[in-house]
Design a protein around this motif. Structure first.
Motif, PDB file in Angstrom:
ATOM      1  N   SER A 160       0.854  -1.192   0.000  1.00  0.00           N
ATOM      2  CA  SER A 160       0.000   0.000   0.000  1.00  0.00           C
ATOM      3  C   SER A 160       0.886   1.237   0.000  1.00  0.00           C
ATOM      4  CB  SER A 160      -0.917   0.009   1.228  1.00  0.00           C
ATOM      5  OG  SER A 160      -1.709   1.178   1.241  1.00  0.00           O
ATOM      6  N   HIS A 176      -3.609   7.360   3.867  1.00  0.00           N
ATOM      7  CA  HIS A 176      -2.493   6.512   4.283  1.00  0.00           C
ATOM      8  C   HIS A 176      -1.250   7.364   4.421  1.00  0.00           C
ATOM      9  CE1 HIS A 176       0.144   2.717   3.662  1.00  0.00           C
ATOM     10  NE2 HIS A 176      -0.179   2.884   4.918  1.00  0.00           N
ATOM     11  N   THR A 179       4.007   4.105   3.941  1.00  0.00           N
ATOM     12  CA  THR A 179       4.064   3.043   2.939  1.00  0.00           C
ATOM     13  C   THR A 179       4.060   1.705   3.664  1.00  0.00           C
ATOM     14  OG1 THR A 179       5.289   4.411   1.359  1.00  0.00           O
ATOM     15  CG2 THR A 179       5.473   2.027   1.103  1.00  0.00           C
ATOM     16  N   ASP A 180       3.192   0.791   3.223  1.00  0.00           N
ATOM     17  CA  ASP A 180       3.112  -0.534   3.837  1.00  0.00           C
ATOM     18  C   ASP A 180       3.966  -1.537   3.072  1.00  0.00           C
ATOM     19  OD1 ASP A 180       1.376   0.422   5.708  1.00  0.00           O
ATOM     20  OD2 ASP A 180      -0.419  -0.496   4.848  1.00  0.00           O
ATOM     21  N   TYR A 223       5.463   1.139  12.412  1.00  0.00           N
ATOM     22  CA  TYR A 223       4.236   0.851  13.158  1.00  0.00           C
ATOM     23  C   TYR A 223       3.762  -0.598  12.998  1.00  0.00           C
ATOM     24  CZ  TYR A 223       3.699   5.987  13.375  1.00  0.00           C
ATOM     25  OH  TYR A 223       3.880   7.329  13.590  1.00  0.00           O
ATOM     26  N   HIS A 224       2.853  -0.986  13.883  1.00  0.00           N
ATOM     27  CA  HIS A 224       2.197  -2.306  13.925  1.00  0.00           C
ATOM     28  C   HIS A 224       3.187  -3.416  14.307  1.00  0.00           C
ATOM     29  CE1 HIS A 224      -1.026  -0.049  12.224  1.00  0.00           C
ATOM     30  NE2 HIS A 224      -0.472   0.066  11.038  1.00  0.00           N
ATOM     31  N   VAL A 251      -5.220  -2.650  11.890  1.00  0.00           N
ATOM     32  CA  VAL A 251      -4.672  -3.348  10.720  1.00  0.00           C
ATOM     33  C   VAL A 251      -5.690  -4.350  10.177  1.00  0.00           C
ATOM     34  CG1 VAL A 251      -2.265  -3.170  11.476  1.00  0.00           C
ATOM     35  CG2 VAL A 251      -3.621  -5.132  12.178  1.00  0.00           C
ATOM     36  N   HIS A 255       1.853  -6.533   8.689  1.00  0.00           N
ATOM     37  CA  HIS A 255       2.659  -5.789   7.716  1.00  0.00           C
ATOM     38  C   HIS A 255       3.477  -4.756   8.485  1.00  0.00           C
ATOM     39  CE1 HIS A 255      -0.757  -2.990   8.238  1.00  0.00           C
ATOM     40  NE2 HIS A 255       0.090  -2.030   7.860  1.00  0.00           N
ATOM     41  N   HIS A 257       4.150  -0.700   8.555  1.00  0.00           N
ATOM     42  CA  HIS A 257       3.857   0.656   8.099  1.00  0.00           C
ATOM     43  C   HIS A 257       5.114   1.483   8.361  1.00  0.00           C
ATOM     44  CE1 HIS A 257       1.404   4.465   7.800  1.00  0.00           C
ATOM     45  NE2 HIS A 257       2.442   4.886   8.521  1.00  0.00           N
TER      46      HIS A 257
END
Length: 286
Positions: A160, A176, A179-180, A223-224, A251, A255, A257
């Motif tokens: 993403s 967003h 960038t994922d 992140y995440h 989420v 992934h 972020h």
């Protein structure tokens, strides 16, 4: 376009020189100026705004130049801006910068409803985390903590891109802001450059979070995460494993972020890294 951006800045010998650039919302341009005799740089982000003094810093590879990171916020993008450098010999160099919307697609996502409409007891936490982050981004480390070019935090495909309009459960909730990257739970995550850790904690939306200060108001965000391997105040090196990826926070699946905050706002991390790294690879002529 990159070459134009970098070459234009050297005509500082022309009094009242005027050059035109464009900038998309959520992006940065890196402006270069001759250091000799430079007294100050001022910028206004719209025609009605009084020009404000800007923080600039020495070019990372060329001591006779300075650079200014100038960014356009995604939610309040620049329409027309002006950046002017003032020199001791009364000469000036000016950029007129026109903003545009860029092209950002829409993403339809399904997440837990509590992440769209948080329960009342979570609102205080969300506000405190936002205030903490804003205080970090408002700070300014007046030295280069980075060491050369930035690297990506992992070698993986992008799932993403920055700037997509995020429609969560049929509600336009956000854009967003990073960038994922594809990453299953437990994938090692590297620091994009040298710096100091300013945030390392679990947060409501971002889940396990790390923010690194690289100096000159450049920050990288991860992140995440499922596991943090660094603490606030810790110095880290480019390529150091700082965390493991995960699926914490808001989420749809595991992934990473990855984000960049630079020039006073959130910017497209891939675009910024490409432009910043060009400072180390491009040769200029006067």
């Amino acid at each position: 376009m990159k070459k134009i951006i970098f070459i234009l800045a050297f005509f500082t010998s022309l009094s009242f020189a005027d050059q035109n650039l464009s900038i998309s919302k959520g992006q940065a341009v890196i402006l270069e100026f001759s250091k000799k005799g430079l007294e100050e740089i001022k910028a206004s982000k719209d025609e009605k705004q009084e020009p404000k003094k800007q923080r600039f810093f020495v070019h990372p590879t060329e001591d006779n130049k300075v650079i200014l990171i100038f960014s356009s916020a995604y939610k309040k993008p620049i329409k027309k801006a002006m950046v002017t450098a003032f020199y001791s010999n009364k000469e000036k160099f000016r950029y007129d910068i026109l903003g545009d919307e860029g092209f950002y697609p829409q993403e339809i996502l399904k997440v837990a409803q509590s992440k769209i409409s948080p329960p009342k007891e979570a609102l205080k936490r969300i506000k405190a985390e936002l205030n903490e982050a804003n205080a970090v981004y408002a700070s300014f480390t007046d030295e280069a903590l980075f060491d050369g070019e930035f690297i990506l935090p992992l070698n993986s495909s992008i799932t993403s891109k920055f700037g997509s309009a995020r429609v969560f459960n049929n509600t336009l909730a956000s854009y967003h802001s990073g960038t994922d990257f594809r990453a299953s739970v437990g994938t090692p995550i590297k620091a994009a450059n040298d710096g100091i850790v300013r945030i390392a904690k679990d947060r409501y939306y971002a889940g396990g979070s790390i923010v690194i200060d690289h100096g000159y108001q450049i920050f990288s965000q991860y992140y995440h995460l499922s596991e943090l391997k660094v603490k606030v105040g810790q110095k880290v090196k480019k390529g150091q494993i700082i965390a493991l990826s995960g699926d914490s926070g808001r989420v749809t699946g595991a992934h990473l972020h990855f984000g960049i905050f630079a020039g006073g706002t959130q910017v497209d991390p891939i675009d910024f890294i490409n432009k910043f790294n060009a400072l180390f690879t491009q040769q200029h002529s006067h």
